[in-house]
Design an enzyme around this catalytic site. Structure first.
Site, PDB file in Angstrom:
ATOM      1  N   TYR A 140      18.234 -12.192   4.921  1.00 46.07           N
ATOM      2  CA  TYR A 140      17.174 -13.137   4.552  1.00 46.07           C
ATOM      3  C   TYR A 140      17.366 -14.450   5.306  1.00 46.07           C
ATOM      4  O   TYR A 140      18.311 -15.200   5.057  1.00 46.07           O
ATOM      5  CB  TYR A 140      17.151 -13.411   3.042  1.00 46.07           C
ATOM      6  CG  TYR A 140      16.825 -12.216   2.169  1.00 46.07           C
ATOM      7  CD1 TYR A 140      16.227 -11.072   2.693  1.00 46.07           C
ATOM      8  CD2 TYR A 140      17.117 -12.223   0.811  1.00 46.07           C
ATOM      9  CE1 TYR A 140      15.937  -9.970   1.893  1.00 46.07           C
ATOM     10  CE2 TYR A 140      16.823 -11.135  -0.004  1.00 46.07           C
ATOM     11  CZ  TYR A 140      16.246 -10.014   0.555  1.00 46.07           C
ATOM     12  OH  TYR A 140      15.968  -8.928  -0.237  1.00 46.07           O
TER      13      TYR A 140
ATOM     14  N   SER B 159      10.262  -6.897  -5.997  1.00 42.63           N
ATOM     15  CA  SER B 159       8.798  -7.062  -5.956  1.00 42.63           C
ATOM     16  C   SER B 159       8.163  -6.682  -7.300  1.00 42.63           C
ATOM     17  O   SER B 159       7.159  -5.946  -7.322  1.00 42.63           O
ATOM     18  CB  SER B 159       8.181  -6.246  -4.815  1.00 42.63           C
ATOM     19  OG  SER B 159       8.759  -6.580  -3.577  1.00 42.63           O
ATOM     20  N   PRO B 160       8.705  -7.182  -8.426  1.00 33.93           N
ATOM     21  CA  PRO B 160       8.172  -6.769  -9.732  1.00 33.93           C
ATOM     22  C   PRO B 160       6.765  -7.315  -9.987  1.00 33.93           C
ATOM     23  O   PRO B 160       6.075  -6.832 -10.881  1.00 33.93           O
ATOM     24  CB  PRO B 160       9.182  -7.372 -10.724  1.00 33.93           C
ATOM     25  CG  PRO B 160       9.752  -8.555 -10.010  1.00 33.93           C
ATOM     26  CD  PRO B 160       9.825  -8.145  -8.562  1.00 33.93           C
ATOM     27  N   LEU B 161       6.360  -8.313  -9.181  1.00 33.25           N
ATOM     28  CA  LEU B 161       4.982  -8.829  -9.297  1.00 33.25           C
ATOM     29  C   LEU B 161       4.114  -8.287  -8.169  1.00 33.25           C
ATOM     30  O   LEU B 161       3.030  -8.824  -7.903  1.00 33.25           O
ATOM     31  CB  LEU B 161       4.995 -10.369  -9.241  1.00 33.25           C
ATOM     32  CG  LEU B 161       5.686 -11.042 -10.434  1.00 33.25           C
ATOM     33  CD1 LEU B 161       5.904 -12.530 -10.161  1.00 33.25           C
ATOM     34  CD2 LEU B 161       4.863 -10.837 -11.696  1.00 33.25           C
TER      35      LEU B 161
ATOM     36  N   GLN C 147       4.600  -8.659  -5.117  1.00 38.15           N
ATOM     37  CA  GLN C 147       4.520  -9.811  -4.207  1.00 38.15           C
ATOM     38  C   GLN C 147       3.406 -10.784  -4.609  1.00 38.15           C
ATOM     39  O   GLN C 147       2.811 -11.451  -3.770  1.00 38.15           O
ATOM     40  CB  GLN C 147       4.398  -9.355  -2.748  1.00 38.15           C
ATOM     41  CG  GLN C 147       5.632  -8.548  -2.329  1.00 38.15           C
ATOM     42  CD  GLN C 147       5.792  -8.368  -0.843  1.00 38.15           C
ATOM     43  OE1 GLN C 147       4.823  -8.354  -0.109  1.00 38.15           O
ATOM     44  NE2 GLN C 147       7.040  -8.232  -0.388  1.00 38.15           N
TER      45      GLN C 147
ATOM     46  N   LEU D 274       0.088  -8.971  -8.817  1.00 38.33           N
ATOM     47  CA  LEU D 274      -0.119  -8.755 -10.254  1.00 38.33           C
ATOM     48  C   LEU D 274      -0.342 -10.055 -11.028  1.00 38.33           C
ATOM     49  O   LEU D 274      -0.585 -10.024 -12.225  1.00 38.33           O
ATOM     50  CB  LEU D 274       1.069  -7.965 -10.836  1.00 38.33           C
ATOM     51  CG  LEU D 274       1.212  -6.542 -10.290  1.00 38.33           C
ATOM     52  CD1 LEU D 274       2.544  -5.920 -10.726  1.00 38.33           C
ATOM     53  CD2 LEU D 274       0.047  -5.658 -10.748  1.00 38.33           C
TER      54      LEU D 274
ATOM     55  N   GLY E  22      -2.852 -11.807 -10.533  1.00 38.47           N
ATOM     56  CA  GLY E  22      -4.303 -11.857 -10.705  1.00 38.47           C
ATOM     57  C   GLY E  22      -4.961 -13.014  -9.978  1.00 38.47           C
ATOM     58  O   GLY E  22      -6.166 -13.205 -10.074  1.00 38.47           O
TER      59      GLY E  22
HETATM   60  N1  NAP Z   1      16.112  -4.648  -1.508  1.00 37.16           N
HETATM   61  C1  NAP Z   1      14.999  -4.778  -0.844  1.00 37.16           C
HETATM   62  O1  NAP Z   1      14.702  -4.035   0.100  1.00 37.16           O
HETATM   63  C2  NAP Z   1      14.050  -5.887  -1.257  1.00 37.16           C
HETATM   64  C3  NAP Z   1      12.734  -5.903  -0.767  1.00 37.16           C
HETATM   65  C4  NAP Z   1      11.884  -6.925  -1.206  1.00 37.16           C
HETATM   66  C5  NAP Z   1      12.349  -7.895  -2.078  1.00 37.16           C
HETATM   67  N2  NAP Z   1      13.656  -7.864  -2.512  1.00 37.16           N
HETATM   68  C6  NAP Z   1      14.171  -8.891  -3.442  1.00 37.16           C
HETATM   69  O2  NAP Z   1      13.288  -8.989  -4.555  1.00 37.16           O
HETATM   70  C7  NAP Z   1      12.839 -10.325  -4.708  1.00 37.16           C
HETATM   71  C8  NAP Z   1      11.448 -10.338  -5.285  1.00 37.16           C
HETATM   72  O3  NAP Z   1      10.552  -9.539  -4.524  1.00 37.16           O
HETATM   73  P1  NAP Z   1       9.334 -10.153  -3.697  1.00 37.16           P
HETATM   74  O4  NAP Z   1       9.601 -11.557  -3.422  1.00 37.16           O
HETATM   75  O5  NAP Z   1       9.070  -9.204  -2.577  1.00 37.16           O
HETATM   76  O6  NAP Z   1       8.082  -9.993  -4.680  1.00 37.16           O
HETATM   77  P2  NAP Z   1       7.696 -10.570  -6.127  1.00 37.16           P
HETATM   78  O7  NAP Z   1       8.855 -11.104  -6.821  1.00 37.16           O
HETATM   79  O8  NAP Z   1       6.915  -9.477  -6.756  1.00 37.16           O
HETATM   80  O9  NAP Z   1       6.652 -11.724  -5.754  1.00 37.16           O
HETATM   81  C9  NAP Z   1       7.069 -13.029  -5.499  1.00 37.16           C
HETATM   82  C10 NAP Z   1       5.850 -13.899  -5.232  1.00 37.16           C
HETATM   83  O10 NAP Z   1       4.936 -13.811  -6.330  1.00 37.16           O
HETATM   84  C11 NAP Z   1       4.354 -15.083  -6.601  1.00 37.16           C
HETATM   85  N3  NAP Z   1       4.757 -15.464  -7.978  1.00 37.16           N
HETATM   86  C12 NAP Z   1       6.018 -15.525  -8.493  1.00 37.16           C
HETATM   87  N4  NAP Z   1       6.000 -15.913  -9.782  1.00 37.16           N
HETATM   88  C13 NAP Z   1       4.708 -16.096 -10.099  1.00 37.16           C
HETATM   89  C14 NAP Z   1       4.059 -16.517 -11.276  1.00 37.16           C
HETATM   90  N5  NAP Z   1       4.731 -16.808 -12.403  1.00 37.16           N
HETATM   91  N6  NAP Z   1       2.697 -16.617 -11.270  1.00 37.16           N
HETATM   92  C15 NAP Z   1       1.983 -16.334 -10.153  1.00 37.16           C
HETATM   93  N7  NAP Z   1       2.557 -15.928  -9.002  1.00 37.16           N
HETATM   94  C16 NAP Z   1       3.915 -15.812  -8.966  1.00 37.16           C
HETATM   95  C17 NAP Z   1       4.908 -16.042  -5.551  1.00 37.16           C
HETATM   96  O11 NAP Z   1       4.028 -16.054  -4.429  1.00 37.16           O
HETATM   97  P3  NAP Z   1       2.735 -17.052  -4.271  1.00 37.16           P
HETATM   98  O12 NAP Z   1       2.909 -18.184  -5.230  1.00 37.16           O
HETATM   99  O13 NAP Z   1       2.798 -17.474  -2.842  1.00 37.16           O
HETATM  100  O14 NAP Z   1       1.565 -16.162  -4.565  1.00 37.16           O
HETATM  101  C18 NAP Z   1       6.215 -15.376  -5.153  1.00 37.16           C
HETATM  102  O15 NAP Z   1       6.664 -15.703  -3.861  1.00 37.16           O
HETATM  103  C19 NAP Z   1      12.993 -10.947  -3.317  1.00 37.16           C
HETATM  104  O16 NAP Z   1      13.091 -12.355  -3.353  1.00 37.16           O
HETATM  105  C20 NAP Z   1      14.279 -10.306  -2.853  1.00 37.16           C
HETATM  106  O17 NAP Z   1      15.386 -10.964  -3.424  1.00 37.16           O
HETATM  107  C21 NAP Z   1      14.486  -6.873  -2.117  1.00 37.16           C
END
Ligand code: NAP
Length: 321
Positions: free
Chosen positions: A58, A197-199, A201, A204, A206
């Site tokens: 990262y 990516s529980p949201l 990205q 979810l 909305g």
């Molecule tokens: N092992 C792997 O291959 C792998 C792959 C991917 C990710 N990961 C890990 O998983 C973590 C999380 O995954 P991710 O970042 O891909 O996706 P995510 O957690 O599903 O989505 C994060 C994004 O959602 C939005 N968000 C977060 N909280 C919110 C809220 N309360 N209300 C509205 N929007 C919100 C923000 O973007 P905006 O505000 O810009 O919309 C934020 O950057 C990463 O940081 C990383 O540590 C691991």
């Protein structure tokens, strides 16, 4: 906050993902990396978050550095998880890369050291030799994997000779493959699934629709944000809103509560602001009624996004309309 007890560690059911911290691809800008990220980590600690997830890849080490600096003296109260990108996973390289990650994080011990991806050519015996040595000298607490099938997770455990604690995989209302075998395995054997990516990205939450799509590099390559898929997600988002209203919560909080409903799951949402982090932490304490959980699961099953090869020409068209 709620916790999952893993050996002697208490891992918060909602953690913090920090891919966003060092990465230009998320497009959050330099003040995010230098200020907001720090504030997010400090607030997370105050709110009882112990699980912090990063990776050497990262921002090519920047995420680990930012996280380590932000944790400061509180590094030891966190459950720190990082990952090795297994390009040349021979034991001496694994050992040297773990030391480099620990240095960037400013810690003497990595609580969880994960293999970021299964290496398609090299089997896990090689990398696990390095992991075993790291555990023996105490630099690594628990070993984990990421993006592993169940068979490969078990093979990694056999190669290590004892527990490979966790498998970090994509898991959300928009991505439920882990329910087939990883979740039942974790639930019956004392392992953990870390939901990334529980949201979906941010999909979810909305807040995105055909007329308002995220523009950064990560999400413009994610088919979920195709205009067509955002429209197809309408029914799922409507169900999230309905359940959210009943809890005076937001769709994002309900999406997280759904993801950690199963007992062996912890989730690591990323956050673009302190406010998002605060909102995400609250999700750990939301109890979904059986009917709500079933309604969300059913809406998720009805959501059929365009993915795979069919999505590719659409992604190109959406990028260069
Ligand atoms: N092992 C792997 O291959 C792998 C792959 C991917 C990710 N990961 C890990 O998983 C973590 C999380 O995954 P991710 O970042 O891909 O996706 P995510 O957690 O599903 O989505 C994060 C994004 O959602 C939005 N968000 C977060 N909280 C919110 C809220 N309360 N209300 C509205 N929007 C919100 C923000 O973007 P905006 O505000 O810009 O919309 C934020 O950057 C990463 O940081 C990383 O540590 C691991």
């Amino acid at each position: 906050m709620r916790y999952l007890t893993v050996g002697t560690a208490r891992v918060s059911r909602i953690g913090l993902g920090t891919w966003q911290f060092g990465s230009r691809d998320w497009g959050y800008g330099s003040s995010y990396a230098s200020q907001e990220a720090h504030a997010i980590v400090r607030r997370a600690l105050e709110q009882g978050v112990t699980l912090f997830d990063t990776a050497e890849i990262y921002g090519f080490g920047r995420s680990e550095r930012i996280l380590g600096q932000a944790l400061g003296e509180d590094r030891d109260s966190a459950f720190l998880a990082t990952k090795i990108f297994p390009v040349l996973p021979v034991a001496p390289v694994v050992e040297q890369r773990a030391v480099a990650s620990a240095n960037r994080l400013g810690v003497r011990r990595l609580d969880l050291y994960q293999v970021h991806q299964p290496n398609p050519v090299v089997r896990d015996g090689t990398i696990m030799r390095g992991m075993r040595a790291l555990q023996r000298v105490g630099l690594v607490g628990e070993v984990g994997v990421s993006n592993y099938s169940l068979n490969r997770w078990r093979a990694a455990e056999t190669a290590l000779g004892h527990r490979v604690l966790s498998n970090q995989v994509q898991y959300s209302l928009a991505s439920r493959a882990p329910e087939r075998d990883l979740l039942p395995f974790a639930e019956t054997t004392g392992h953990v699934v870390i939901a990334y990516s529980p949201l979906a990205q941010g999909m979810l939450s909305g807040q995105y629709h055909r007329g308002h799509r995220p523009t950064n590099r990560i999400r413009s390559a994610n088919p979920l944000f195709l205009p067509e898929n955002l429209e197809r997600a309408g029914d799922l988002i409507a169900t999230l809103r309905e359940v959210a209203d009943a809890h005076s919560a937001t769709p994002a909080q309900i999406a997280l509560a759904w993801a950690i409903h199963r007992p062996a799951v912890v989730a690591i949402p990323g956050a673009s602001s302190v406010a998002q982090l605060e909102s995400n932490v609250i999700a750990a304490d939301i109890d979904l009624a059986d009917g709500e959980y079933q309604a969300l699961s059913a809406a998720s099953a009805r959501f059929r996004p365009v993915t795979g090869p069919a999505a590719l020409p659409r992604l190109i068209r959406a990028r260069f309309p």
